[in-house]
Design a protein around this motif. Structure first.
Motif, mmCIF file in Angstrom:
data_model
loop_
_atom_site.group_PDB
_atom_site.id
_atom_site.type_symbol
_atom_site.label_atom_id
_atom_site.label_comp_id
_atom_site.label_asym_id
_atom_site.label_seq_id
_atom_site.Cartn_x
_atom_site.Cartn_y
_atom_site.Cartn_z
ATOM 1 N N TRP A 59 0.566 -1.197 0.072
ATOM 2 C CA TRP A 59 -0.058 -0.011 -0.007
ATOM 3 C C TRP A 59 0.773 1.225 -0.027
ATOM 4 C CZ3 TRP A 59 -4.508 2.452 -0.306
ATOM 5 C CH2 TRP A 59 -4.628 3.669 0.554
ATOM 6 N N ALA A 72 -3.868 4.784 -11.137
ATOM 7 C CA ALA A 72 -4.655 4.176 -10.078
ATOM 8 C C ALA A 72 -4.173 3.335 -9.034
ATOM 9 C CB ALA A 72 -6.037 3.454 -10.875
ATOM 10 N N PRO A 74 -3.939 -0.311 -6.887
ATOM 11 C CA PRO A 74 -4.500 -1.565 -7.147
ATOM 12 C C PRO A 74 -5.627 -2.064 -6.494
ATOM 13 C CG PRO A 74 -2.108 -1.348 -6.400
ATOM 14 C CD PRO A 74 -2.731 -0.126 -6.137
ATOM 15 N N ALA A 75 -6.572 -2.515 -7.114
ATOM 16 C CA ALA A 75 -7.726 -2.893 -6.656
ATOM 17 C C ALA A 75 -8.017 -3.631 -5.474
ATOM 18 C CB ALA A 75 -8.699 -3.558 -7.826
ATOM 19 N N ALA A 76 -6.995 -4.410 -4.993
ATOM 20 C CA ALA A 76 -6.825 -4.915 -3.867
ATOM 21 C C ALA A 76 -6.755 -4.013 -2.447
ATOM 22 C CB ALA A 76 -5.936 -6.018 -3.661
ATOM 23 N N LEU A 78 -7.917 -0.728 -2.660
ATOM 24 C CA LEU A 78 -9.051 0.160 -2.440
ATOM 25 C C LEU A 78 -10.114 -0.015 -1.368
ATOM 26 C CD1 LEU A 78 -9.474 0.521 -6.487
ATOM 27 C CD2 LEU A 78 -8.268 2.012 -5.048
ATOM 28 N N GLU A 81 -16.282 -1.645 -1.846
ATOM 29 C CA GLU A 81 -17.417 -1.427 -2.680
ATOM 30 C C GLU A 81 -18.841 -1.710 -2.030
ATOM 31 O OE1 GLU A 81 -17.493 1.154 -5.006
ATOM 32 O OE2 GLU A 81 -15.376 1.291 -5.121
ATOM 33 N N ARG A 146 -12.901 9.948 -4.934
ATOM 34 C CA ARG A 146 -13.617 9.326 -6.113
ATOM 35 C C ARG A 146 -13.760 10.002 -7.175
ATOM 36 N NH1 ARG A 146 -16.562 4.344 -6.480
ATOM 37 N NH2 ARG A 146 -16.780 4.422 -4.121
ATOM 38 N N GLY A 150 -12.238 6.432 -10.739
ATOM 39 C CA GLY A 150 -11.851 5.650 -9.675
ATOM 40 C C GLY A 150 -11.356 6.545 -8.453
ATOM 41 N N TRP A 151 -10.982 5.763 -7.594
ATOM 42 C CA TRP A 151 -10.256 6.359 -6.359
ATOM 43 C C TRP A 151 -9.023 6.938 -6.717
ATOM 44 C CZ3 TRP A 151 -13.250 7.587 -2.385
ATOM 45 C CH2 TRP A 151 -14.408 6.875 -2.126
#
Length: 679
Positions: A59, A72, A74-76, A78, A81, A146, A150-151
């Motif tokens: 992170w 962006a 990484p999705a893991a 974030l 949702e 946001r 995306g974030w």
């Protein structure tokens, strides 16, 4: 109990100022779906995800690589949702510090996501939106916004993570991102990683335009950072000033103690002046140094305060020194695997503060010293502020308050200055009283000396009168008395004719007049004295057929010429004139004077029959003349020849530097028959 009301007024004024600066704005309604511009968010949506150590490192590494406008995360890593992952939480959100250090177990870390919804005002959309939170305690925090893509991270505090416990969070949202949300609510997430069993604090937050929130940040920064930094610089100046005083007056250790206490305060507040070390090991030692210095601050303050009482409490000072040294060693970071050394150090500081302040209260109650009471009151206030900060660190309460311990520095230093000022003024008063006492003693001694001087002058006057009376009696006994007695015996026996008796009586009268004239003040003027003698003897000389030639010139004053000396001069001249009248058979007699510089000369010359100096003898009259000349410090010279008259020269000094006892008569043989010779 007497103490300075002005000091208490100053303390009250400072406390009111701090209370106003630290005042929390009023609560808003918690059911608002979004925070409006410039309002305080008292609630947030919270989601918690578990992280391993590797996830946390990934992170932070991802945040460091990201260009906040395009890249962006990484999705893991974030925010979740799923709606069920979020729940509403009241702010401040706090977990108190635990004493246990057992942080082992799976999923050691958590990521706490705090989501805020920002609603812009209806009339305008701010060009720059800001997020402000008074305090976020945890690991390195981040702020995400946001966007349509995306974030996006807009704030990463990895560089200042070790200082964020004392520094407010201030995150600016770029205008490019705010434009994407114009006309709709903006979602902002505050990411706070914490240890699974660790403590954390997330206070309320403000969302709004930068220009609206920036004064709040600046005010808190000034109170939380600016005041301690200014206080630290003030302590340096005071320490330098105090050490210079101690260097000049080493017999007063209070100045040295003040210097050491100021330096210990500066060490205690190092985190306000320096960035903390990045290494965990170095950070542990840094915290140990700053926390352990607090015990030294309090101990040195107690020792300084005790210098304002006459009694020395050496057992208390030795016990305090020993306790601080032992606890400092027992809380070294090397013992961290057994217990939380930071908590142990705070416990030691609390013991020193409570016991020391209690002891100082007892001493102040017994000593009744205003200076000590001022310091003790400041110590009690400082102790209360220290408890407040300790509760703030432990998460017991007041999460949005600022740390007040730096302000206790100002209060205690103010009490120190008040005590030093009072002692300085007391010393001045003592000096003034001593000067007044010395002035009174000096006046009394001067009065006594004046009285003794008057007594001494009176005694000297009486002694002078006595000596003068004795001198006159002796002179009259040897001269006038002897002549009258001889004449009386001769008259009784019928051996003295009437004309002879008249002559003897006339000589006695002249002699008496000379004695009386010698008593008159002559003002060191020999000419006036000679004029008086001329007036007394002129008729007698004229009656004997002698013509007097008077050739007396002005002479310098003789500083030593007093009535006794004047009588000796008159006796010498009287004897010379009597010899002229009785033996010289002269027609003329001349009296002349002249100035020889350091001496003056008086000459008596006659044109009589003279005498042979080789056959002349010294009589009693000449011996008396020798004594008189010696007393005057002068010389007497006699020169005569048969048929050529006689010349007598009397030389006297103008001033007597030392006792001149070497005067005498020259011009005569050592032996002479009585009744012959003379001037």
């Amino acid at each position: 109990m007497h103490f300075s009301w002005r000091f208490l007024g100053l303390v009250a004024l400072l406390l009111c100022a701090w209370a106003c600066q630290a005042q929390v704005p009023p609560r808003l309604h918690p059911e608002l779906p979004a925070t409006r511009a410039g309002e305080q968010a008292r609630t947030a949506e919270l989601a918690v995800t578990a992280l391993s150590r590797e996830d946390l490192k990934a992170w932070w590494a991802a945040l460091r690589r990201i260009d906040g406008s395009n890249a962006a995360l990484p999705a893991a890593l974030l925010p979740p949702e799923e709606a069920q992952a979020w729940r509403q939480v009241d702010l401040p959100d706090i977990r108190q510090r635990a004493i246990s250090t057992d942080f082992s177990g799976p999923a050691e870390y958590q990521m706490r996501w705090y989501r805020f919804r920002y609603r812009a005002p209806d009339d305008r959309w701010p060009t720059s939106v800001a997020l402000y939170s008074p305090k976020v305690v945890g690991m390195a925090t981040a702020v995400l916004v946001r966007t349509e893509a995306g974030w996006r991270p807009i704030y990463d505090n990895q560089a200042g993570a070790r200082e964020q416990w004392v520094r407010p969070l201030w995150a600016l949202i770029p205008g490019a991102l705010t434009a994407l949300h114009e006309g709709q609510d903006m979602e902002i997430v505050l990411a706070v990683p914490v240890h699974r069993k660790g403590f954390y604090t997330v206070t309320t937050a403000w969302l709004g335009a930068r220009e609206d929130l920036e004064p709040m940040v600046e005010r808190r920064w000034a109170l939380q950072i600016g005041v301690p930094q200014a206080t630290g610089l003030t302590l340096v100046v005071l320490a330098l000033f105090s050490i210079t005083l101690w260097w000049r007056r080493r017999q007063e250790p209070a100045y040295l103690l003040f210097t050491l206490a100021s330096l210990a305060w500066l060490v205690r507040n190092l985190h306000y002046h320096l960035d903390m070390p990045r290494s965990l090991n170095a950070l542990d030692w840094f915290w140990w140094l700053t926390h352990a210095s607090m015990s030294w601050v309090m101990l040195l303050t107690f020792m300084f305060a005790l210098r304002f009482v006459p009694t020395r409490y050496r057992r208390f000072e030795r016990f305090g020194l020993g306790f601080v040294v032992v606890t400092g060693l027992l809380t070294l970071p090397t013992w961290g695997r057994f217990y939380d050394t930071v908590v142990a150090q705070h416990l030691a500081n609390g013991i020193v503060g409570l016991l020391g302040t209690g002891f100082m209260l007892r001493v102040a109650w017994q000593a009744r010293s205003r200076e000590l009471w001022a310091i003790v009151i400041a110590l009690v206030i400082g102790l209360g502020l220290g408890v407040h900060d300790l509760g703030l660190l432990a998460g017991w309460g007041w999460p949005e308050h600022i740390y007040l311990m730096p302000f206790s520095t100002l209060i205690i230093v103010a009490s120190f200055l008040y005590a030093v000022r009072s002692r300085y003024l007391g010393a001045l008063n003592q000096v003034e009283q001593a000067n007044e006492h010395l002035a009174l003693r000096l006046s009394e001694q001067s009065r006594q000396l004046s009285a003794q001087h008057e007594q001494l002058r009176e005694a000297e006057r009486q002694q002078a009168l006595l000596l003068e009376r004795q001198r006159l009696m002796q002179d009259m006994h040897d001269g006038l008395g002897s002549s009258l007695l001889s004449a009386m015996v001769a008259v009784e026996q019928g051996r003295m004719e009437q004309s002879v008796v008249v002559e003897v009586l006339r000589e006695c009268v002249d002699d008496l007049r000379l004695v009386i004239d010698s008593l008159e003040p002559v003002g060191h003027d020999l000419v006036s004295l000679l004029a008086t003698m001329r007036y007394r003897l002129a008729k007698r000389l004229q009656g004997s057929g002698l013509v007097m030639e008077w050739d007396v010139q002005d002479l310098p004053p003789l500083s030593w010429l007093e009535p006794p000396d004047a009588l000796h001069v008159l006796r010498l001249l009287q004897e010379a004139l009597n010899n002229v009248l009785k033996h010289a058979r002269a027609q003329r007699v001349r009296i002349a004077t002249r100035d020889l510089g350091d001496r003056i000369e008086i000459r008596v010359e006659d044109d009589g029959q003279g005498f042979d100096m080789a056959s002349a003898r010294k009589g009693r009259g000449l011996r008396n003349q020798v004594k008189r000349v010696q007393r005057l410090g002068g010389t007497l010279h006699v020169d005569s020849s048969p048929g050529l008259g006689t010349r007598l020269s009397l030389r006297l000094p103008v001033s007597k530097v030392e006792d001149c006892s070497g005067g005498g008569v020259s011009g005569l043989p050592p032996k002479a028959p009585d009744g012959q010779g003379g001037a």
